[in-house]
Enzyme design. Structure first.
Site, PDB file in Angstrom:
ATOM      1  N   SER A 233       0.985  -1.260  -0.028  1.00 58.25           N
ATOM      2  CA  SER A 233      -0.011  -0.049   0.121  1.00 58.25           C
ATOM      3  C   SER A 233       0.773   1.157   0.008  1.00 58.25           C
ATOM      4  O   SER A 233       1.652   1.555   1.018  1.00 58.25           O
ATOM      5  CB  SER A 233      -0.932  -0.138   1.085  1.00 58.25           C
TER       6      SER A 233
ATOM      7  N   HIS B  42      -1.306  -1.441  -4.172  1.00 62.92           N
ATOM      8  CA  HIS B  42      -2.633  -0.938  -3.563  1.00 62.92           C
ATOM      9  C   HIS B  42      -2.736   0.621  -3.298  1.00 62.92           C
ATOM     10  O   HIS B  42      -1.875   1.199  -2.716  1.00 62.92           O
ATOM     11  CB  HIS B  42      -2.683  -1.662  -2.325  1.00 62.92           C
TER      12      HIS B  42
ATOM     13  N   ASP C 236      -5.088   3.628  -1.962  1.00 64.12           N
ATOM     14  CA  ASP C 236      -5.760   3.944  -0.793  1.00 64.12           C
ATOM     15  C   ASP C 236      -6.435   5.403  -1.134  1.00 64.12           C
ATOM     16  O   ASP C 236      -5.770   6.197  -1.033  1.00 64.12           O
ATOM     17  CB  ASP C 236      -5.619   3.713   0.704  1.00 64.12           C
TER      18      ASP C 236
ATOM     19  N   MET D 239      -8.937   8.112  -0.055  1.00 59.13           N
ATOM     20  CA  MET D 239      -9.762   8.700   0.912  1.00 59.13           C
ATOM     21  C   MET D 239     -10.247  10.071   0.714  1.00 59.13           C
ATOM     22  O   MET D 239      -9.635  11.008   0.246  1.00 59.13           O
ATOM     23  CB  MET D 239      -9.176   8.604   2.195  1.00 59.13           C
TER      24      MET D 239
ATOM     25  N   HIS E 157      -8.596   0.952  -4.129  1.00 59.31           N
ATOM     26  CA  HIS E 157      -9.413   1.129  -2.958  1.00 59.31           C
ATOM     27  C   HIS E 157     -10.170   2.458  -2.559  1.00 59.31           C
ATOM     28  O   HIS E 157      -9.417   3.231  -2.240  1.00 59.31           O
ATOM     29  CB  HIS E 157      -8.706   0.561  -1.533  1.00 59.31           C
TER      30      HIS E 157
ATOM     31  N   MET F  28     -12.293   4.597  -0.476  1.00 60.68           N
ATOM     32  CA  MET F  28     -12.957   4.851   0.979  1.00 60.68           C
ATOM     33  C   MET F  28     -13.669   6.253   0.823  1.00 60.68           C
ATOM     34  O   MET F  28     -12.938   7.062   1.228  1.00 60.68           O
ATOM     35  CB  MET F  28     -11.770   4.690   1.813  1.00 60.68           C
TER      36      MET F  28
ATOM     37  N   MET G  74     -11.520  -5.412   5.373  1.00 63.86           N
ATOM     38  CA  MET G  74     -10.713  -4.631   6.250  1.00 63.86           C
ATOM     39  C   MET G  74     -10.510  -5.433   7.506  1.00 63.86           C
ATOM     40  O   MET G  74     -11.382  -5.910   8.417  1.00 63.86           O
ATOM     41  CB  MET G  74     -11.506  -3.329   6.534  1.00 63.86           C
TER      42      MET G  74
ATOM     43  N   GLY H 288      -9.163   4.265   7.210  1.00 63.31           N
ATOM     44  CA  GLY H 288      -8.842   5.667   7.226  1.00 63.31           C
ATOM     45  C   GLY H 288      -7.445   5.925   7.653  1.00 63.31           C
ATOM     46  O   GLY H 288      -6.977   7.047   7.251  1.00 63.31           O
TER      47      GLY H 288
ATOM     48  N   GLY I  33      -0.895   1.673   9.837  1.00 64.35           N
ATOM     49  CA  GLY I  33      -0.074   1.592  10.909  1.00 64.35           C
ATOM     50  C   GLY I  33      -0.987   1.042  12.165  1.00 64.35           C
ATOM     51  O   GLY I  33      -0.678   0.905  13.203  1.00 64.35           O
TER      52      GLY I  33
ATOM     53  N   ASP J  59      -6.914  -6.367   4.324  1.00 61.89           N
ATOM     54  CA  ASP J  59      -5.908  -5.184   4.422  1.00 61.89           C
ATOM     55  C   ASP J  59      -6.045  -4.468   5.810  1.00 61.89           C
ATOM     56  O   ASP J  59      -7.160  -4.389   6.418  1.00 61.89           O
ATOM     57  CB  ASP J  59      -6.793  -3.940   3.388  1.00 61.89           C
ATOM     58  N   GLY J  60      -5.032  -4.353   6.439  1.00 59.95           N
ATOM     59  CA  GLY J  60      -4.814  -3.859   7.862  1.00 59.95           C
ATOM     60  C   GLY J  60      -3.874  -4.537   8.785  1.00 59.95           C
ATOM     61  O   GLY J  60      -4.304  -5.588   9.012  1.00 59.95           O
ATOM     62  N   GLY J  61      -2.845  -4.076   9.086  1.00 61.07           N
ATOM     63  CA  GLY J  61      -2.131  -4.672  10.112  1.00 61.07           C
ATOM     64  C   GLY J  61      -1.361  -6.021   9.766  1.00 61.07           C
ATOM     65  O   GLY J  61      -0.947  -7.052  10.625  1.00 61.07           O
TER      66      GLY J  61
END
Length: 213
Positions: free
Chosen positions: A6, A31, A33, A35, A64, A66, A135, A140, A143, A173-175
């Site tokens: 990302s 990826h 993002d 927003m 993606h 958002m 997700m 949003g 990290g 997606d995420g962590g």
């Protein structure tokens, strides 16, 4: 496992080089993002930046959204010919219309679920998507820590895909990092998005390879 670094976690002062570096290091997708500051509190990138990313990338884009006003943003980013373009099911009242629109415009349609959104919401559209993005953090911000309860959603989604005989990838997606990717693989994920884990490392190739299990 396919890996989609990302760019949200990249050094934007040298973005083209960052994108080139992760492509050479073995990224399968880039990826992106997007927003809008409304659907999520943060505000990220627009077409000018995505154009620069596309020029620097040797692998397909995975965009993606958002955002609110999904149709507006779909048309804004279609010209960049991403491999996948995903939008949130929580925001769009007529998802089938826009999934079909994406496919007719040569883009693989994808749908995104927030952590609290049940897999059951996909029951009647799963056969119309090429990928579902789950997700594993609240959207949003980069990290954040991985939510382990999403593993159960991956299993549930895999079961739905098999029950419906759908041709659909599962992206998370995420962590995501080298410590939880094995669990995601076992649960049935196909693609992982990794931001800080890749761009925060000293060796992009080693970080990406550790996710390709």
């Amino acid at each position: 496992m396919y890996v989609a670094p990302s760019i949200l976690s990249a050094d934007f002062g040298r973005l083209s080089q960052e994108v080139s570096d992760v492509c050479k290091a073995g990224a399968d997708l880039i990826h992106v993002d997007v927003m809008d500051g409304h659907f999520v509190p943060n505000l990220t990138i627009g077409p000018l930046v995505v154009n620069a990313v596309k020029k620097a990338s040797t692998v397909p884009l995975d965009i993606h959204l958002m955002v609110e006003n999904v149709p507006f943003f779909i048309d804004l980013f279609l010209p960049f010919e991403p491999k996948f373009l995903s939008f949130h099911i929580e925001e769009e009242k007529h998802p089938l219309r826009w999934l079909d629109y994406l496919r007719k415009n040569g883009v693989s349609p994808a749908i995104t679920l927030n952590p609290h959104t049940p897999v059951a919401s996909l029951e009647h559209i799963i056969c119309e998507v090429d990928m579902v993005l789950l997700m594993s953090v609240n959207p949003g911000f980069g990290g954040q820590k991985f939510m382990p309860e999403v593993l159960k959603k991956v299993v549930e989604l895999r079961n739905l895909i098999e029950r419906k005989d759908a041709k659909c990838l599962i992206e998370v997606d995420g962590g995501v990092n080298g410590l939880n990717v094995a669990e995601l693989d076992e649960a049935g994920a196909d693609v992982v998005v990794a931001g800080n884990f890749v761009f925060g490392s000293n060796d992009y190739k080693a970080a990406i390879n550790s996710l390709k299990i």
